[in-house]
Design an enzyme around this catalytic site. Structure first.
Site, PDB file in Angstrom:
ATOM      1  N   ASP A 256       0.897  -1.410   0.135  1.00 39.85           N
ATOM      2  CA  ASP A 256       0.007   0.097  -0.052  1.00 39.85           C
ATOM      3  C   ASP A 256       0.877   1.261   0.104  1.00 39.85           C
ATOM      4  OD1 ASP A 256      -3.098  -0.865   1.141  1.00 39.85           O
ATOM      5  OD2 ASP A 256      -1.313  -2.255   1.383  1.00 39.85           O
TER       6      ASP A 256
ATOM      7  N   GLU B  75      -4.825   7.595   0.169  1.00 37.08           N
ATOM      8  CA  GLU B  75      -5.502   7.000   1.706  1.00 37.08           C
ATOM      9  C   GLU B  75      -4.581   7.025   2.824  1.00 37.08           C
ATOM     10  OE1 GLU B  75      -6.705   2.804   1.150  1.00 37.08           O
ATOM     11  OE2 GLU B  75      -7.370   2.842   3.277  1.00 37.08           O
TER      12      GLU B  75
ATOM     13  N   ASP C 104      -6.290   5.518  -4.262  1.00 40.74           N
ATOM     14  CA  ASP C 104      -6.201   4.312  -3.401  1.00 40.74           C
ATOM     15  C   ASP C 104      -5.175   3.516  -3.872  1.00 40.74           C
ATOM     16  OD1 ASP C 104      -6.845   2.328  -1.908  1.00 40.74           O
ATOM     17  OD2 ASP C 104      -9.114   2.368  -1.741  1.00 40.74           O
TER      18      ASP C 104
ATOM     19  N   ILE D 146      -3.868   0.714  -2.709  1.00 42.55           N
ATOM     20  CA  ILE D 146      -4.395  -0.672  -2.996  1.00 42.55           C
ATOM     21  C   ILE D 146      -5.756  -0.672  -2.200  1.00 42.55           C
ATOM     22  CG2 ILE D 146      -4.175  -3.175  -2.284  1.00 42.55           C
ATOM     23  CD1 ILE D 146      -1.402  -3.045  -2.104  1.00 42.55           C
ATOM     24  N   ASP D 147      -6.803  -0.839  -3.218  1.00 41.22           N
ATOM     25  CA  ASP D 147      -7.991  -1.080  -2.733  1.00 41.22           C
ATOM     26  C   ASP D 147      -8.434  -2.468  -2.634  1.00 41.22           C
ATOM     27  OD1 ASP D 147     -10.582   0.073  -1.992  1.00 41.22           O
ATOM     28  OD2 ASP D 147     -11.396  -0.724  -4.096  1.00 41.22           O
TER      29      ASP D 147
ATOM     30  N   THR E  37      -7.479  -4.138   0.321  1.00 39.90           N
ATOM     31  CA  THR E  37      -6.055  -4.740   1.164  1.00 39.90           C
ATOM     32  C   THR E  37      -6.426  -6.178   1.754  1.00 39.90           C
ATOM     33  OG1 THR E  37      -5.261  -2.496   1.426  1.00 39.90           O
ATOM     34  CG2 THR E  37      -4.018  -4.118   2.486  1.00 39.90           C
TER      35      THR E  37
ATOM     36  N   HIS F 288     -18.330  -5.278   5.246  1.00 39.58           N
ATOM     37  CA  HIS F 288     -18.285  -4.183   4.242  1.00 39.58           C
ATOM     38  C   HIS F 288     -19.667  -3.607   3.579  1.00 39.58           C
ATOM     39  CE1 HIS F 288     -13.798  -3.920   3.907  1.00 39.58           C
ATOM     40  NE2 HIS F 288     -14.155  -3.897   4.901  1.00 39.58           N
TER      41      HIS F 288
ATOM     42  N   SER G  77     -12.728  -4.857  -3.635  1.00 41.13           N
ATOM     43  CA  SER G  77     -12.074  -3.805  -4.429  1.00 41.13           C
ATOM     44  C   SER G  77     -13.015  -3.266  -5.577  1.00 41.13           C
ATOM     45  CB  SER G  77     -10.775  -3.949  -4.772  1.00 41.13           C
ATOM     46  OG  SER G  77     -10.648  -4.726  -5.949  1.00 41.13           O
TER      47      SER G  77
ATOM     48  N   LYS H 297     -14.745  -4.454  -8.952  1.00 44.83           N
ATOM     49  CA  LYS H 297     -16.166  -4.668  -9.390  1.00 44.83           C
ATOM     50  C   LYS H 297     -16.631  -3.451  -9.975  1.00 44.83           C
ATOM     51  CE  LYS H 297     -17.350  -4.431  -4.598  1.00 44.83           C
ATOM     52  NZ  LYS H 297     -16.208  -4.903  -3.956  1.00 44.83           N
TER      53      LYS H 297
ATOM     54  N   ARG I 133     -23.782  -1.598  -2.571  1.00 47.27           N
ATOM     55  CA  ARG I 133     -22.696  -1.332  -1.751  1.00 47.27           C
ATOM     56  C   ARG I 133     -23.598  -0.684  -0.476  1.00 47.27           C
ATOM     57  NH1 ARG I 133     -17.309  -1.278   0.114  1.00 47.27           N
ATOM     58  NH2 ARG I 133     -16.682   0.380   1.233  1.00 47.27           N
TER      59      ARG I 133
ATOM     60  N   ASP J  87     -12.206   5.296  -2.420  1.00 49.54           N
ATOM     61  CA  ASP J  87     -12.858   4.068  -2.720  1.00 49.54           C
ATOM     62  C   ASP J  87     -13.853   4.099  -3.899  1.00 49.54           C
ATOM     63  OD1 ASP J  87     -11.766   2.219  -0.802  1.00 49.54           O
ATOM     64  OD2 ASP J  87     -13.165   2.842   0.632  1.00 49.54           O
TER      65      ASP J  87
HETATM   66  N1  LIG Z   1     -16.644  -1.399   7.686  1.00 47.87           N
HETATM   67  C1  LIG Z   1     -16.457  -0.989   6.468  1.00 47.87           C
HETATM   68  N2  LIG Z   1     -17.615  -0.818   5.772  1.00 47.87           N
HETATM   69  C2  LIG Z   1     -17.638  -0.487   4.560  1.00 47.87           C
HETATM   70  N3  LIG Z   1     -16.327  -0.514   3.788  1.00 47.87           N
HETATM   71  C3  LIG Z   1     -15.109  -0.712   4.629  1.00 47.87           C
HETATM   72  C4  LIG Z   1     -15.379  -0.850   6.091  1.00 47.87           C
HETATM   73  N4  LIG Z   1     -14.036  -1.087   6.201  1.00 47.87           N
HETATM   74  C5  LIG Z   1     -13.226  -0.726   5.249  1.00 47.87           C
HETATM   75  N5  LIG Z   1     -13.862  -0.398   4.334  1.00 47.87           N
HETATM   76  C6  LIG Z   1     -13.484   0.015   2.912  1.00 47.87           C
HETATM   77  O1  LIG Z   1     -13.830  -1.026   1.971  1.00 47.87           O
HETATM   78  C7  LIG Z   1     -12.873  -1.059   0.886  1.00 47.87           C
HETATM   79  C8  LIG Z   1     -12.730  -2.359   0.266  1.00 47.87           C
HETATM   80  O2  LIG Z   1     -13.635  -2.277  -0.600  1.00 47.87           O
HETATM   81  P1  LIG Z   1     -14.815  -3.614  -0.756  1.00 47.87           P
HETATM   82  O3  LIG Z   1     -15.658  -3.590   0.504  1.00 47.87           O
HETATM   83  O4  LIG Z   1     -15.354  -3.391  -2.163  1.00 47.87           O
HETATM   84  O5  LIG Z   1     -13.849  -4.738  -0.819  1.00 47.87           O
HETATM   85  S1  LIG Z   1     -13.628  -5.928   0.048  1.00 47.87           S
HETATM   86  O6  LIG Z   1     -14.711  -6.846  -0.011  1.00 47.87           O
HETATM   87  O7  LIG Z   1     -13.603  -5.411   1.442  1.00 47.87           O
HETATM   88  O8  LIG Z   1     -12.338  -6.390   0.043  1.00 47.87           O
HETATM   89  C9  LIG Z   1     -11.687  -0.593   1.746  1.00 47.87           C
HETATM   90  O9  LIG Z   1     -10.755  -0.203   1.031  1.00 47.87           O
HETATM   91  P2  LIG Z   1      -9.102  -0.349   1.329  1.00 47.87           P
HETATM   92  O10 LIG Z   1      -8.721   0.211   2.812  1.00 47.87           O
HETATM   93  O11 LIG Z   1      -8.512   0.496   0.199  1.00 47.87           O
HETATM   94  O12 LIG Z   1      -8.685  -1.844   1.201  1.00 47.87           O
HETATM   95  C10 LIG Z   1     -12.139   0.399   2.810  1.00 47.87           C
HETATM   96  O13 LIG Z   1     -12.014   1.558   2.459  1.00 47.87           O
HETATM   97 MG   LIG Z   2      -9.919   1.307  -0.621  1.00 48.26          MG
HETATM   98 MG   LIG Z   3      -6.418   1.123   0.263  1.00 48.14          MG
HETATM   99 MG   LIG Z   4      -7.384   0.756   3.641  1.00 44.33          MG
END
Ligand SMILES: Nc1ncnc2c1ncn2[C@@H]1O[C@H](COP(=O)(O)OS(=O)(=O)O)[C@@H](OP(=O)(O)O)[C@H]1O
Ligand SMILES: [Mg+2]
Ligand SMILES: [Mg+2]
Ligand SMILES: [Mg+2]
Length: 353
Positions: free
Chosen positions: A55, A80, A142, A144-145, A147, A241, A265, A268, A282, A294
């Protein structure tokens, strides 16, 4: 990105070339780390979400390439990650590891003759602290989206968007583990079995995909179905999420027959933009506030002929800073299905109260 009138030429051609180069280089660093990820490569942030050496490395490389390739442009970067945890006692070894990864990626690529110090790396990470806003240009990154998907060995994306005077005008999504060929049998493609997709779009010029390591680009468009019974929908892989009880009741109201496709991520958004599925839902839990990085690059969906809305039916507003000021829930789909999906979302949310 709202679909604008077709322009002759591309007013963001230089920015697009820089963004594609930045995302592809950052993805190379991520791929290398994902192949051999160690427990010591993963840290936990104050909000308990994970962050890895990749990241940080990806964030530095994208910021560096944008600055090198667009030297005369004035912009800020909303990204991020920050260097706070890396500046704590005991983080020396991890910074060294990140610095080595970055320098080796730069040398292997051969575009730049330079080597970063540990302090250069920390200050480059903090180059992403912008608060954005409605005026000027702001890159939204982002690094790494997904992670959690990255650590699991699954899907993730390097996601980069450009906000210009309050509008997302460009999006690039590097998805190293996503097959290049669409799963939609109606989409003809000569891509074969290659893995690694680079989606990109600039306002008014449509959306395209090419191989992450380079190939002829192909125009993409969202699935054209107007019958939800034929539609399949994407949601987060991570159960925490998005509210799965709610998304399954929305799918039931719509008559969707296919099971949800769960993917990590913004991959999708890429998959939706080329018609692999028809709907993206979502619906985070109440306390969660969405961040701009995101979803900004996910705006490529609108250039592929789709729409992205919040649960109230409003466009996403990317110029309120680092967070999205929005009604709970994000929906992406084609123009025929959007009114039906919004109605089902609003009904399901009402019943939930
Ligand atoms: N509690 C909660 N609820 C909703 N979303 C959250 C939550 N916690 C984190 N995040 C954010 O979700 C990003 C990842 O996206 P996705 O949910 O599409 O992918 S995944 O299924 O979780 O891998 C993820 O992005 P990255 O941190 O860049 O991986 C977060 O920004
Ligand atoms: Mg993200
Ligand atoms: Mg990220
Ligand atoms: Mg993150």
């Amino acid at each position: 990105m709202s679909q604008a009138t077709e322009v002759v030429g591309n007013p963001y051609a230089a920015e697009l070339a820089a963004a594609k180069k930045a995302v592809a280089l950052a993805a190379r660093l991520c791929q290398r780390v994902q192949r051999s990820i160690l427990h010591s490569d993963i840290q936990s942030k104050a909000d308990k979400t994970p962050v890895t050496v990749a990241d940080y490395g990806s964030q530095v490389l994208v910021c560096l390439v944008l600055k090198k390739e667009l030297p005369s442009h004035s912009f800020s970067i909303i990204a991020e990650e920050d260097s706070k945890d890396l500046r704590e006692d005991g983080a020396q070894e991890i910074i060294e590891h990140i610095t080595t990864l970055i320098n080796e990626t730069i040398v292997n690529d051969g575009s730049y003759n330079m080597s970063l110090s540990k302090e250069d790396v920390l200050s480059a990470i903090d180059g992403g602290k912008s608060e954005g806003g409605p005026s000027g240009r702001h890159w939204i990154l982002d690094p790494i989206d997904g992670t959690k998907g990255f650590i699991r060995g699954d899907q993730y994306a390097v996601a980069l968007g450009l906000l210009d005077e309050g509008k997302v005008v460009l999006g690039v999504l590097g998805c190293p583990n996503l097959p290049l060929k669409s799963t939609n049998k109606n989409n003809s493609s000569s891509f074969g079995d290659r893995i690694g997709s680079l989606f990109f779009a600039t306002i008014g010029c449509g959306a395209q995909v090419e191989a992450l390591e380079g190939s002829e680009p192909q125009k993409i468009s969202v699935c054209s179905t107007n019958n939800p019974v034929d539609a399949s929908f994407f949601e987060s892989f991570e159960a925490s999420h998005s509210k799965r009880d709610l998304t399954s009741s929305i799918a039931e109201k719509l008559g969707v027959r296919a099971p949800p496709v769960r993917m990590d991520s913004q991959a999708k958004y890429g998959a939706l933009a080329r018609g692999d599925g028809a709907i993206f839902l979502r619906i985070p839990h109440k306390s969660y506030i969405e961040t701009v990085w995101d979803h900004a690059a996910g705006s490529i969906v609108t250039e592929a002929g789709g729409m992205v809305k919040d649960a109230a039916g409003n466009d996403l507003d990317f110029c309120k800073g680092r967070y999205l000021d929005r009604d709970r829930g994000i929906i992406a789909t084609n123009k025929h299905l959007m009114p039906l999906v919004l109605k089902a979302v609003q009904e399901a949310m009402k019943e939930e109260q």
